[in-house]
Scaffold this motif. Structure first.
Motif, PDB file in Angstrom:
ATOM      1  N   PRO A   1       0.749  -1.405   0.064  1.00 40.65           N
ATOM      2  CA  PRO A   1       0.027   0.057  -0.140  1.00 40.65           C
ATOM      3  C   PRO A   1       0.818   1.335  -0.050  1.00 40.65           C
ATOM      4  O   PRO A   1       0.577   2.336  -0.725  1.00 40.65           O
ATOM      5  CB  PRO A   1      -0.927  -0.152   1.213  1.00 40.65           C
ATOM      6  N   ALA A   2       1.934   1.245   0.636  1.00 46.48           N
ATOM      7  CA  ALA A   2       3.020   2.413   0.973  1.00 46.48           C
ATOM      8  C   ALA A   2       3.361   2.631  -0.480  1.00 46.48           C
ATOM      9  O   ALA A   2       3.510   3.955  -0.995  1.00 46.48           O
ATOM     10  CB  ALA A   2       3.894   2.262   1.876  1.00 46.48           C
ATOM     11  N   LEU A   3       3.718   1.715  -1.299  1.00 50.09           N
ATOM     12  CA  LEU A   3       4.311   1.931  -2.773  1.00 50.09           C
ATOM     13  C   LEU A   3       3.514   2.431  -3.622  1.00 50.09           C
ATOM     14  O   LEU A   3       3.753   3.273  -4.480  1.00 50.09           O
ATOM     15  CB  LEU A   3       4.886   0.434  -3.011  1.00 50.09           C
ATOM     16  N   ARG A   4       2.087   1.772  -3.500  1.00 45.15           N
ATOM     17  CA  ARG A   4       1.078   2.220  -4.272  1.00 45.15           C
ATOM     18  C   ARG A   4       0.817   3.583  -4.142  1.00 45.15           C
ATOM     19  O   ARG A   4       0.548   4.672  -5.089  1.00 45.15           O
ATOM     20  CB  ARG A   4      -0.038   1.424  -3.894  1.00 45.15           C
ATOM     21  N   ASP A   5       0.556   4.164  -2.819  1.00 40.62           N
ATOM     22  CA  ASP A   5       0.362   5.499  -2.438  1.00 40.62           C
ATOM     23  C   ASP A   5       1.727   6.562  -3.067  1.00 40.62           C
ATOM     24  O   ASP A   5       1.370   7.664  -3.438  1.00 40.62           O
ATOM     25  CB  ASP A   5       0.426   5.860  -0.973  1.00 40.62           C
ATOM     26  N   ALA A   6       2.748   5.951  -3.056  1.00 38.81           N
ATOM     27  CA  ALA A   6       4.085   6.801  -3.831  1.00 38.81           C
ATOM     28  C   ALA A   6       4.077   6.583  -5.423  1.00 38.81           C
ATOM     29  O   ALA A   6       4.842   7.239  -5.816  1.00 38.81           O
ATOM     30  CB  ALA A   6       5.199   6.291  -3.004  1.00 38.81           C
ATOM     31  N   GLY A   7       2.933   5.999  -5.749  1.00 34.40           N
ATOM     32  CA  GLY A   7       3.064   6.009  -7.169  1.00 34.40           C
ATOM     33  C   GLY A   7       3.770   4.773  -8.157  1.00 34.40           C
ATOM     34  O   GLY A   7       4.092   4.948  -9.206  1.00 34.40           O
ATOM     35  N   VAL A   8       4.092   3.937  -7.081  1.00 40.28           N
ATOM     36  CA  VAL A   8       5.101   2.815  -7.571  1.00 40.28           C
ATOM     37  C   VAL A   8       4.361   1.483  -8.184  1.00 40.28           C
ATOM     38  O   VAL A   8       3.368   1.308  -7.400  1.00 40.28           O
ATOM     39  CB  VAL A   8       6.003   2.112  -6.418  1.00 40.28           C
ATOM     40  N   THR A   9       4.735   1.328  -9.276  1.00 35.50           N
ATOM     41  CA  THR A   9       4.053   0.043  -9.852  1.00 35.50           C
ATOM     42  C   THR A   9       5.138  -1.105  -9.542  1.00 35.50           C
ATOM     43  O   THR A   9       6.024  -1.122  -9.659  1.00 35.50           O
ATOM     44  CB  THR A   9       3.949  -0.015 -11.284  1.00 35.50           C
ATOM     45  N   VAL A  10       4.269  -2.175  -8.851  1.00 33.51           N
ATOM     46  CA  VAL A  10       5.215  -3.335  -8.469  1.00 33.51           C
ATOM     47  C   VAL A  10       5.197  -4.519  -9.229  1.00 33.51           C
ATOM     48  O   VAL A  10       3.803  -5.040  -9.630  1.00 33.51           O
ATOM     49  CB  VAL A  10       4.935  -3.920  -7.006  1.00 33.51           C
ATOM     50  N   HIS A  11       6.155  -5.132 -10.012  1.00 32.08           N
ATOM     51  CA  HIS A  11       6.346  -6.233 -10.562  1.00 32.08           C
ATOM     52  C   HIS A  11       6.604  -7.445  -9.916  1.00 32.08           C
ATOM     53  O   HIS A  11       7.908  -7.578  -9.357  1.00 32.08           O
ATOM     54  CB  HIS A  11       6.988  -5.960 -11.758  1.00 32.08           C
ATOM     55  N   GLY A  12       5.838  -8.254  -9.376  1.00 31.73           N
ATOM     56  CA  GLY A  12       6.325  -9.553  -8.539  1.00 31.73           C
ATOM     57  C   GLY A  12       5.993 -10.767  -8.805  1.00 31.73           C
ATOM     58  O   GLY A  12       5.246 -11.116  -9.702  1.00 31.73           O
ATOM     59  N   ASP A  13       6.703 -11.753  -8.065  1.00 35.22           N
ATOM     60  CA  ASP A  13       6.479 -12.943  -8.060  1.00 35.22           C
ATOM     61  C   ASP A  13       4.995 -13.604  -7.635  1.00 35.22           C
ATOM     62  O   ASP A  13       4.140 -12.469  -7.208  1.00 35.22           O
ATOM     63  CB  ASP A  13       7.489 -13.826  -7.461  1.00 35.22           C
ATOM     64  N   ALA A  14       4.631 -14.951  -7.761  1.00 38.10           N
ATOM     65  CA  ALA A  14       3.344 -15.268  -7.371  1.00 38.10           C
ATOM     66  C   ALA A  14       3.050 -14.789  -5.778  1.00 38.10           C
ATOM     67  O   ALA A  14       1.717 -14.542  -5.812  1.00 38.10           O
ATOM     68  CB  ALA A  14       3.303 -16.829  -7.379  1.00 38.10           C
TER      69      ALA A  14
END
Length: 418
Positions: free
Chosen positions: A276-289
């Motif tokens: 949530p903190a990364l989303r709020d900072a505008g970050v798009t996360v590319h993650g594993d399963a």
């Protein structure tokens, strides 16, 4: 003027700089700084032309950020020059010295390299940084920036050259190489014997081209695919603060974090905080399963990552993420995808920190600190010439000592070898 003619003039200037006193060089550096601030308006006007052209050509936001100058950034460039003026002069420093059994006195001393060529992309602040560091270390510099920053670089170099001449040092100590064609880079790479070393700064393609095609010795500066590893023994609020700073403080630079690795034992708890903190900072996360599932649990979309994501230097508000079963797995992941720039561990375990530091192969390793600290100014070196990811001569942020070579001075009283 051809690049060869510029290099010949640079060698003449380098001979003068090699014997310049610290007082002369420091006075010139302060004059350069004053001139940049006094003529900031014309530099900003030139930069505005480059930025407008870049936007019209569809330049990415990350590259526009690297290209853009502001009054604050110009003050920062001037401040960097003044900081370099205040640093010790490396030229003449005795690296080692002793008397041999036959009475000969041997000293190894630092000396300038001579003529340094810098090939770089987009960032006009490099123009002033490189000129200042080369001047202080007694080197002449040939600056080959990119065509996208041509107006900015021309304005900055014009200011620097006039200030140098007014200070009594040769204006040809700082020269701008034509950036309108690729041929000028080729000439620079072929100027062996006139140019003593080339330093490329930019993307992977530029660096690879210079390293592979140059007959002039090269100090390789690499891309920054930097990782933050959150260990099982990490303080999670601290880890989150470090990750956010490493990723979002200035995402377009090489010491920004591009990937986060989270130990499986703390993955659910940490990702519930971090996503949530990364989303709020505008970050798009590319993650594993597992990261995708963690995102679903807290209502944060996570894009499925592939090998390209883990190998990417995004230079944007994108971040790859993976859950790892152990410190061993984190080190293996970094070994596979890392670029040898900067890696960070967040942990409360001294044993884990020691193992990570010993096993990770990188120019800089951070323990409980942001990757953003890998920087010449942050290290106290003054404005850096680049961050070397090679292992010969220079590694990590390159300051004044890395722009020197050495010579042996042997003093006797008539000894001959028998």
């Amino acid at each position: 003027m051809s690049v060869i003619e510029q290099a010949q003039r640079a060698r003449v200037a380098a001979a003068r700089l090699a014997v310049a006193s610290r007082k002369e060089k420091d006075a010139a550096l302060r004059a350069l700084a004053d001139a940049l601030e006094a003529r900031a308006a014309e530099v900003l006007a030139a930069n505005a032309q480059d930025v407008a052209a870049g936007r019209a050509a569809g330049m990415s936001d990350a590259l526009v950020d690297r290209l853009s100058l502001t009054e604050a950034r110009i003050r920062g460039m001037a401040g960097g020059l003044r900081q370099v003026a205040g640093l010790p002069d490396p030229v003449g420093e005795v690296l080692r010295g002793y008397t041999l059994p036959n009475g000969l006195e041997l000293r190894q001393i630092r000396v300038p390299m001579g003529v340094v060529g810098i090939v770089y992309e987009a960032r006009p602040n490099v123009t002033a940084d490189a000129a200042g560091l080369c001047l202080k270390s007694g080197n002449a510099v040939l600056l080959r920036g990119s065509g996208t920053a041509a107006h900015s670089n021309a304005a900055i170099v014009a200011v620097l050259r006039e200030a140098l001449a007014a200070s009594g040092l040769p204006a040809d100590a700082v020269q701008l190489v034509d950036a309108s064609t690729r041929e000028s880079v080729k000439e620079l790479m072929r100027a062996r014997g006139l140019v003593d070393v080339l330093i490329p700064r930019g993307g992977a393609g530029l660096i690879r081209s210079v390293v592979e095609e140059s007959s002039v010795p090269v100090i390789e500066t690499g891309i920054g695919n930097c990782h933050v590893y959150v260990d099982a023994a990490a303080d999670l609020p601290t880890a989150l603060a470090i990750l956010l700073n490493a990723k979002t403080h200035r995402p377009s630079v090489c010491n920004a974090a591009e990937s986060v690795l989270v130990h499986a034992d703390v993955a659910d708890e940490f990702l519930a905080l971090a996503l949530p903190a990364l989303r709020d900072a505008g970050v798009t996360v590319h993650g594993d399963a597992r990261t995708v599932r963690a995102g679903q649990a807290v209502g944060v979309p996570v894009e499925e990552a592939n090998d390209d994501d883990y190998a990417a230097e995004y230079l944007s508000l994108d971040l790859s993420a993976a859950v790892v079963e152990s410190l061993d797995a984190a080190v293996a992941h970094i070994g596979r995808y890392g670029s040898g720039h900067t890696e960070a561990i967040v942990t409360g375990s001294q044993a884990a920190a020691r193992e990570f530091v010993a096993r990770v192969d990188a120019a800089a390793v951070m323990v409980n600190a942001s990757t953003r600290f890998t920087d010449g100014e942050e290290f106290g070196f003054g404005a850096e010439i680049g961050i070397s990811t090679q292992k010969l001569h220079a590694r990590g942020p390159m300051g004044l000592p890395e722009l020197t070579s050495s010579k042996y001075v042997v003093t006797g009283d008539g000894q001959i070898r028998l």
